[in-house]
Write a protein that holds these residues in place. Structure first.
Motif, PDB file in Angstrom:
ATOM      1  N   PHE A   1       0.911  -1.332   0.007  1.00  0.00           N
ATOM      2  CA  PHE A   1      -0.046   0.096  -0.041  1.00  0.00           C
ATOM      3  C   PHE A   1       0.973   1.327  -0.004  1.00  0.00           C
ATOM      4  O   PHE A   1       0.479   2.261  -0.758  1.00  0.00           O
ATOM      5  N   LEU A   2       2.040   1.220   0.903  1.00  0.00           N
ATOM      6  CA  LEU A   2       2.776   2.365   0.937  1.00  0.00           C
ATOM      7  C   LEU A   2       3.495   2.601  -0.423  1.00  0.00           C
ATOM      8  O   LEU A   2       3.835   3.769  -0.825  1.00  0.00           O
ATOM      9  N   PHE A   3       3.895   1.616  -1.183  1.00  0.00           N
ATOM     10  CA  PHE A   3       4.438   1.743  -2.500  1.00  0.00           C
ATOM     11  C   PHE A   3       3.575   2.347  -3.468  1.00  0.00           C
ATOM     12  O   PHE A   3       3.956   3.328  -4.028  1.00  0.00           O
ATOM     13  N   ILE A   4       2.409   1.870  -3.338  1.00  0.00           N
ATOM     14  CA  ILE A   4       1.209   2.536  -4.153  1.00  0.00           C
ATOM     15  C   ILE A   4       1.248   4.078  -3.974  1.00  0.00           C
ATOM     16  O   ILE A   4       1.126   4.938  -4.987  1.00  0.00           O
ATOM     17  N   VAL A   5       0.846   4.108  -2.612  1.00  0.00           N
ATOM     18  CA  VAL A   5       0.966   5.682  -2.035  1.00  0.00           C
ATOM     19  C   VAL A   5       2.206   6.765  -2.851  1.00  0.00           C
ATOM     20  O   VAL A   5       2.000   7.778  -3.398  1.00  0.00           O
TER      21      VAL A   5
END
Length: 201
Positions: A63-67
């Motif tokens: 999720f943080l990579f996507i953000v």
């Protein structure tokens, strides 16, 4: 809950910071993306290596990579409209990222029952590590190696968390504001650490 909040804030702030530095150095879109990702996740990766957390944990943060990716791409394509005042606001993003990641690093060390000195080191590495890697890759002298007060605020946050002075979620949010505020104040008022130069004989 606090862990997720600090992870999100730190990742977002440092992804933006890394992307902007790359654009200032006139990197292409791939270079902007790489520098943004390295800034957002580099400090945590170095911290994990030193305190014994498997590096593979880094890849579980999808999720943080996507953000980070969404923010970097947005900044790249809409920088003219979004970042008219980046010179003024860039340090504020960096200050928030420093504070959020410093607290997160300290929290992780405490969860692993690390001693106080390890908690402080984890805070500094997580808070300032990504910025150091960013500046080195961009060919700049890292802030942490200058007289400007930077990493000390991360160490202070780690110390306060390690001593248990700030432990509950709301107390940690207050510490985030306190630490980021100190960093911003040190920038505005040009607080410096002592500097000694060796004069050639």
């Amino acid at each position: 809950m606090a862990w997720d909040v600090f992870s999100f804030i730190g990742t977002a702030a440092f992804a933006i910071s890394g992307a902007i530095i790359a654009m200032e150095e006139e990197y292409d879109i791939f270079g902007v993306y790489i520098l943004g990702i390295v800034t957002a996740f580099g400090g945590g990766a170095v911290r994990n290596l030193l305190i014994g957390v498997p590096v593979s944990v880094l890849w579980d943060q999808q999720f943080l990579f996507i953000v980070a990716t969404v923010l970097i791409v947005t900044i790249f394509f809409f920088s003219r409209h979004l970042l008219t005042h980046w010179t003024r606001w860039g340090t504020y993003f960096d200050a928030v990222g420093l504070a959020a990641f410093a607290i997160q690093g300290a929290m992780l060390a405490i969860q692993l029952d690390m001693p106080l000195n390890a908690v402080i080191v984890a805070a500094v590495l997580t808070g300032a590590g990504g910025g150091v890697i960013r500046d080195l890759l961009a060919g700049r002298r890292p802030l942490v190696f200058q007289e400007e007060i930077y990493a000390i605020w991360a160490a202070l946050a780690g110390l306060l968390v390690g001593l248990g002075i700030f432990s509950g979620d709301w107390a940690l949010y207050l510490l985030l504001i306190f630490t980021a505020g100190l960093r911003i104040l040190s920038f505005i008022f040009h607080w410096k650490l002592p500097l000694r130069k060796i004069q050639p004989s």
